[in-house]
Design an enzyme around this catalytic site. Structure first.
Site, mmCIF file in Angstrom:
data_model
loop_
_atom_site.group_PDB
_atom_site.id
_atom_site.type_symbol
_atom_site.label_atom_id
_atom_site.label_comp_id
_atom_site.label_asym_id
_atom_site.label_seq_id
_atom_site.Cartn_x
_atom_site.Cartn_y
_atom_site.Cartn_z
ATOM 1 N N GLU A 1 1.038 4.079 1.733
ATOM 2 C CA GLU A 1 1.818 4.146 3.263
ATOM 3 C C GLU A 1 2.851 3.557 3.313
ATOM 4 O O GLU A 1 3.880 3.923 4.088
ATOM 5 C CB GLU A 1 0.828 4.117 4.156
ATOM 6 N N CYS B 1 -5.559 2.201 5.766
ATOM 7 C CA CYS B 1 -6.392 1.010 6.214
ATOM 8 C C CYS B 1 -5.752 0.677 7.541
ATOM 9 O O CYS B 1 -4.912 1.080 8.266
ATOM 10 C CB CYS B 1 -6.043 -0.084 4.959
ATOM 11 N N CYS C 1 -2.146 -0.119 7.425
ATOM 12 C CA CYS C 1 -1.407 1.160 7.051
ATOM 13 C C CYS C 1 -1.390 1.984 8.478
ATOM 14 O O CYS C 1 -0.419 2.590 8.784
ATOM 15 C CB CYS C 1 -1.764 1.868 5.990
ATOM 16 N N HIS D 1 0.751 -1.196 -0.058
ATOM 17 C CA HIS D 1 -0.005 0.147 -0.082
ATOM 18 C C HIS D 1 0.902 1.298 -0.037
ATOM 19 O O HIS D 1 2.044 1.222 0.479
ATOM 20 C CB HIS D 1 -0.961 -0.070 1.426
#
Lengths: 155, 155
Positions: free
Chosen positions: B54, B82, B85, B52
């Site tokens: 991040e 999320c 993250c 992801h």
């Protein structure tokens, strides 16, 4: 259950401690009875706060299998996954997780996930990072751009 | 707030969509007003469900700064992190997060974290992965081995 899976996860955890690579955690991904990814905590070794054993093992299993979906795999880990690793298990689609120690055992030796659970649960609104919303419209335009893309890969 | 941070996060998200690297998300880590890590979602590009935006930006910032602690940094991300993250933000010690879209916006375009939140909150005990406890004693021995190590690096 694949006894070999947990045996190797424990060997991984032990080697990580011996080498000073990070916390005492190991993990293994099994596909059709065969190890396709294994690893231990490498936070200190690689200066990477995301390099928990489960994340390392999942990344290696995906690289080995050449796909981001592990829904036909099982994870063996020497400790109950922290919220980061649990969410990674979900994103990878893994359906079965065998774990050794639990979150209370981990807290006993200084790895306490309670604050993270509490913030995610909405039970602690003061001790987490400050969350500031901005630029939603500009960000949402990129969402729309992706949503309208014909050849996007959904996951 | 560093406007440049969010501008670059949005540029990252856009380039990720254009290249088909993954979902429409970008992130930037700022240290002393300077970008030290940036990235976009690379789940599809690298077959890595943990890639992801991040996580990618945090890993790069840590590699650049040569440390796993980012408590003096800020994160700019085009979407509310999320749970994976968010926990990574906590493990990295980041104290301030600027985000664009929120979790409901993300759900609208097919990235729904609700199940992960619900399982972590204990509000859904049926739809998550099966969690099976085993080998706690053998796993705990490695915890003790680490705990009794004199030169361990705590994090």
């Amino acid at each position: 259950m694949n006894n070999h899976g947990m045996d190797v996860a424990i060997i991984e955890a032990k080697s990580g401690v011996e080498n000073g690579d990070g916390g005492p955690f190991g993990a293994v991904v099994i596909h059709n009875g065969i190890i396709v990814g294994k690893g231990h905590n490498e936070v200190v070794l690689h200066n990477d706060p995301t390099a928990h054993a489960e994340i390392v093992a999942i990344r290696r299993a995906c690289a080995y299998l050449g796909r981001f979906d592990l829904s036909d795999c099982e994870l063996y880990t020497t400790c109950e996954p922290c919220p980061m690793c649990f969410a990674a298990v979900q994103w990878a689609g893994i359906k079965k997780v065998y774990y050794g120690c639990n979150r209370d055992d981990a807290a006993q030796i200084g790895f306490d996930d309670k604050l993270i659970y509490d913030i995610l649960n909405g039970n602690n609104t003061t001790d987490g990072p400050e969350m500031i919303n901005c630029c939603r419209d500009e960000s949402f335009k990129i969402f729309e751009m992706w949503y309208n893309k014909n050849d996007k890969v959904q996951y």
